[in-house]
Write a protein that holds these residues in place. Structure first.
Motif, PDB file in Angstrom:
ATOM      1  N   GLU A 157       3.891  16.222  11.742  1.00  0.00           N
ATOM      2  CA  GLU A 157       4.334  16.358  10.356  1.00  0.00           C
ATOM      3  C   GLU A 157       3.279  17.136   9.577  1.00  0.00           C
ATOM      4  O   GLU A 157       2.141  16.690   9.469  1.00  0.00           O
TER       5      GLU A 157
ATOM      6  N   CYS B  91       8.792  12.193   2.729  1.00  0.00           N
ATOM      7  CA  CYS B  91       8.743  11.771   4.129  1.00  0.00           C
ATOM      8  C   CYS B  91      10.000  12.250   4.837  1.00  0.00           C
ATOM      9  O   CYS B  91      10.002  12.470   6.043  1.00  0.00           O
TER      10      CYS B  91
ATOM     11  N   GLY C 165       2.716   5.419   4.334  1.00  0.00           N
ATOM     12  CA  GLY C 165       1.728   6.496   4.404  1.00  0.00           C
ATOM     13  C   GLY C 165       1.815   7.219   5.729  1.00  0.00           C
ATOM     14  O   GLY C 165       2.856   7.203   6.398  1.00  0.00           O
ATOM     15  N   SER C 166       0.708   7.814   6.105  1.00  0.00           N
ATOM     16  CA  SER C 166       0.710   8.666   7.297  1.00  0.00           C
ATOM     17  C   SER C 166       0.722   7.839   8.589  1.00  0.00           C
ATOM     18  O   SER C 166       0.357   6.664   8.590  1.00  0.00           O
TER      19      SER C 166
ATOM     20  N   LEU D  70       6.133   5.253   7.903  1.00  0.00           N
ATOM     21  CA  LEU D  70       5.162   6.318   8.160  1.00  0.00           C
ATOM     22  C   LEU D  70       5.818   7.700   8.165  1.00  0.00           C
ATOM     23  O   LEU D  70       6.908   7.879   7.656  1.00  0.00           O
TER      24      LEU D  70
ATOM     25  N   ILE E  53      -3.039   6.603   9.465  1.00  0.00           N
ATOM     26  CA  ILE E  53      -3.538   5.398   8.784  1.00  0.00           C
ATOM     27  C   ILE E  53      -2.645   4.203   9.137  1.00  0.00           C
ATOM     28  O   ILE E  53      -3.126   3.088   9.333  1.00  0.00           O
TER      29      ILE E  53
ATOM     30  N   PHE F 228       3.162  -1.130   4.282  1.00  0.00           N
ATOM     31  CA  PHE F 228       2.351   0.088   4.182  1.00  0.00           C
ATOM     32  C   PHE F 228       3.237   1.327   4.249  1.00  0.00           C
ATOM     33  O   PHE F 228       4.038   1.479   5.169  1.00  0.00           O
TER      34      PHE F 228
ATOM     35  N   PHE G 281      16.195   1.544   4.360  1.00  0.00           N
ATOM     36  CA  PHE G 281      15.536   2.849   4.476  1.00  0.00           C
ATOM     37  C   PHE G 281      14.334   2.722   5.402  1.00  0.00           C
ATOM     38  O   PHE G 281      13.496   1.836   5.218  1.00  0.00           O
TER      39      PHE G 281
ATOM     40  N   PRO H  44      -4.885   6.684  -4.206  1.00  0.00           N
ATOM     41  CA  PRO H  44      -6.009   6.962  -5.115  1.00  0.00           C
ATOM     42  C   PRO H  44      -5.766   8.174  -6.017  1.00  0.00           C
ATOM     43  O   PRO H  44      -6.480   8.345  -7.005  1.00  0.00           O
TER      44      PRO H  44
ATOM     45  N   LYS I 132      -1.790  -1.749  -3.961  1.00  0.00           N
ATOM     46  CA  LYS I 132      -2.825  -0.722  -3.996  1.00  0.00           C
ATOM     47  C   LYS I 132      -2.133   0.635  -3.926  1.00  0.00           C
ATOM     48  O   LYS I 132      -1.624   1.037  -2.884  1.00  0.00           O
TER      49      LYS I 132
ATOM     50  N   LEU J 136       0.873  -1.179   0.000  1.00  0.00           N
ATOM     51  CA  LEU J 136       0.000   0.000   0.000  1.00  0.00           C
ATOM     52  C   LEU J 136       0.903   1.219   0.000  1.00  0.00           C
ATOM     53  O   LEU J 136       1.740   1.373   0.896  1.00  0.00           O
ATOM     54  N   SER J 137       0.760   2.072  -1.010  1.00  0.00           N
ATOM     55  CA  SER J 137       1.747   3.141  -1.144  1.00  0.00           C
ATOM     56  C   SER J 137       1.124   4.523  -1.077  1.00  0.00           C
ATOM     57  O   SER J 137      -0.073   4.708  -1.288  1.00  0.00           O
ATOM     58  N   ALA J 138       1.992   5.494  -0.777  1.00  0.00           N
ATOM     59  CA  ALA J 138       1.599   6.900  -0.619  1.00  0.00           C
ATOM     60  C   ALA J 138       1.686   7.622  -1.967  1.00  0.00           C
ATOM     61  O   ALA J 138       2.286   7.114  -2.910  1.00  0.00           O
ATOM     62  N   PHE J 139       1.105   8.811  -2.014  1.00  0.00           N
ATOM     63  CA  PHE J 139       1.089   9.548  -3.285  1.00  0.00           C
ATOM     64  C   PHE J 139       2.445  10.124  -3.663  1.00  0.00           C
ATOM     65  O   PHE J 139       2.716  10.368  -4.836  1.00  0.00           O
ATOM     66  N   ASN J 140       3.301  10.367  -2.655  1.00  0.00           N
ATOM     67  CA  ASN J 140       4.461  11.232  -2.927  1.00  0.00           C
ATOM     68  C   ASN J 140       5.605  10.526  -3.643  1.00  0.00           C
ATOM     69  O   ASN J 140       6.442  11.185  -4.252  1.00  0.00           O
TER      70      ASN J 140
END
Ligand code: NAD
Length: 517
Positions: free
Chosen positions: A404, A299, A243-244, A266, A247, A241, A473, A190, A187, A160-164
């Motif tokens: 953050e 991040c 993300g933030s 995160l 979540i 995962f 990382f 979005p 995933k 599950l990945s972040a937008f950035n």
């Protein structure tokens, strides 16, 4: 627009707004809600993706599980060969894919390309790893016994990945998961489905060529329900995962509840410390890249700056010269991320602009000061979510120090001793990246040692962002303790077995225990 069409057509993505299937598990499909991909620099819709619904996600999970059985039978170096071919496929499209990252995510061109390069690099790394993922042979205390520690594949890794980092985060996970013998189900965020579809379309023919099912690297574009389906499924052996913290905390609990494995990457709240003996010019370059670059949406972006009192005024004025030049559009030019001259792109969404504005308003309401000439929304003549990179001096106890805010806001404060600076660095929930600028070898030792910075990435005379793939990382504390990419990160993508083998003709027990049978 012609600008978007050029980028999309280079990757054979439709330019007429027609629906793009957003799910792949060997076949392309999807009958869930339509996701619109919006260009952050202009606000225009650049693509429409038909996402996966919950049943289709479940089907894809099952297909991925089936594919994992084929993959785990394949010898590691053969998986390495598949990885090498994926690397070639990506390498042939680095520039085109980099431009798509710029178009859809909003980071500037060289960073978009750099992100794809990171995927290429991790493929190279993983290809090597396919012949060197070593277990261990250990001495046994019993005669003619030997102990092995053996890594075997987990099965299915959910990503599950972040937008950035719409390409690189997947790349780190795919490469290491595949090389260790796992199939993956991805995933993406979005808001960056096109990057995910373009990457998967490049991988698909490589899998086909090698007789592997597509569900070895499945894709399910979707919303929160799709994410939850993956996270909650006991058929997904590990959830990686990114993300933030908010979540990630939910995801971690759900995975823990079913005793699955979670790898959490995160939020960060990263500090640079500039000591009295630092090379200020080097520190300046590093801070500007890490605080302003990617419009503060890494991040690892620098959010806190602690300056030794003796150099503070001088360093702030050096910084302001650059920050304020964004207004004259000379040195720090803001503009179209696809224009090579731009150094500042937009924030990813209009929601992020609001978070930025609210954070600045809160800091000022609580007695803090804005030091830059300008702050707030910036007009570069193309619409979009551009904001002024801003330096602030919040009050000492302002809550912004410990949270953050995913925007180009840099908070500054002073310190008198290195011990105090280290204390400030560590006095936040997050523990991703930290940098000390110094030329003093004693300070370096302290910074890296047990009394030093508590982060997963601890640099000296290098900024907080822009890590290479060679080392593991990730971050400590509320950043989630996960490690991805290089170093020993691969060891999390396997199940370890300790195997004691007796090649004698006796049955001695460990610790000298006697049991008279
Ligand atoms: P986010 O937490 O909003 O979303 C991340 C992903 O989780 C998305 O794919 C989203 O659709 C999905 N999701 C949302 N709710 C879910 C749920 N209940 N169950 C399962 N999935 C769910 O993060 P974002 O805004 O896309 O990304 C920015 C954040 O990511 C920042 O905090 C940043 O620091 C962090 N980040 C961390 C790293 C790292 O390596 N530590 C790298 C990149 C980004």
């Amino acid at each position: 627009s012609a600008r978007a069409s050029r980028v999309l057509s280079a990757l054979d993505l439709p330019t007429d707004g027609s629906l793009i299937p957003g799910m792949y598990d060997g076949q392309w499909g999807g009958s869930g809600a339509v996701q619109k991909s919006i260009c952050p620099a202009t606000g225009e819709v650049i693509g429409q993706v038909q996402t996966a619904n919950v049943e289709e996600t479940q089907r894809a999970i099952q297909a991925t599980k089936g594919a994992s059985i084929l993959l785990r039978r394949m010898p590691g170096p053969q998986r390495g060969e598949v990885m090498r071919q994926i690397r070639e496929a990506l390498g042939a499209k680095t520039a085109a894919l980099g431009d798509l990252v710029s178009l859809e995510m909003g980071k500037i061109r060289s960073e978009g390309k750099g992100e794809v390069q990171e995927f290429v690099d991790i493929c190279d790394y993983a290809t090597g790893l396919s012949r060197s993922m070593a277990g261990r042979v250990l001495p046994s205390e019993r005669p003619e016994h030997v102990i092995y520690e053996i890594p075997n594949p987990l099965g299915v890794v959910g990503i599950l990945s972040a937008f950035n980092f719409p390409v690189a985060v997947y790349g780190w996970n795919l490469a290491i998961a595949m090389i260790t013998g796992n199939s993956t189900i991805w995933k993406p965020s979005p808001t960056t489905p096109l990057c995910a579809i373009a990457v998967t379309r490049l991988i698909q023919p490589v899998l086909e060529r090698n007789g592997l099912p597509g569900a070895v690297a499945a894709l399910v574009c979707g919303d929160v329900a799709v994410g939850k389906e993956i996270v909650g499924s006991s058929d997904v052996d590990m959830v990686s995962f990114t993300g933030s913290e908010k979540i990630g905390k939910e995801v971690g609990k759900v995975v823990q509840d079913r005793f699955g494995k979670a790898l959490l990457e995160l939020g960060g709240n990263n500090a640079v410390i500039v000591d009295k003996d630092a090379d200020l010019q080097m520190a300046l370059q590093a801070v500007i890249f890490a605080a302003v670059g990617t419009a503060g949406q890494r991040c690892t972006s620098t959010r806190r700056l602690y300056l030794h009192r003796s150099i503070s005024a001088q360093f702030i004025s050096m910084l302001l010269k650059y920050y304020d030049s964004a207004s004259s559009q000379t040195t720090l030019k803001a503009g179209d991320p696809l224009d090579d001259a731009s150094l500042i792109g937009p924030l990813h969404t209009s929601g992020a602009v609001k978070l930025y504005e609210d954070a600045l308003a809160g800091i000022q309401k609580r007695g803090g000061k804005v030091l830059t000439k300008r702050s707030g929304k910036m007009d570069v003549g193309m619409g979009g979510n551009f904001v002024w990179p801003t330096i602030v001096r919040p009050t000492n106890d302002d809550p912004c120090w410990t949270t953050e805010t995913f925007a180009p806001i840099l908070s500054v404060a002073e310190f008198d001793t290195l011990e105090e600076a280290i204390h400030l660095n560590n006095a936040v929930p997050q523990g991703l990246s930290a940098s000390l600028f110094t030329t003093n070898i004693q300070s370096m030792g302290k910074w890296l040692g047990p009394e030093g910075a508590d982060c997963g990435i601890v640099n000296i005379n290098v900024g907080t962002s822009g890590a290479e793939i060679g080392a593991g990382f990730g971050g400590n504390k509320s950043t989630g303790w996960g490690r991805e990419s290089g170093g020993d990160a691969w060891k999390q993508y396997v199940r370890w077995s300790a195997a004691t083998v007796n090649y004698s003709s006796k049955m001695p027990l460990a610790q000298g225990v006697s049991f008279g049978v």
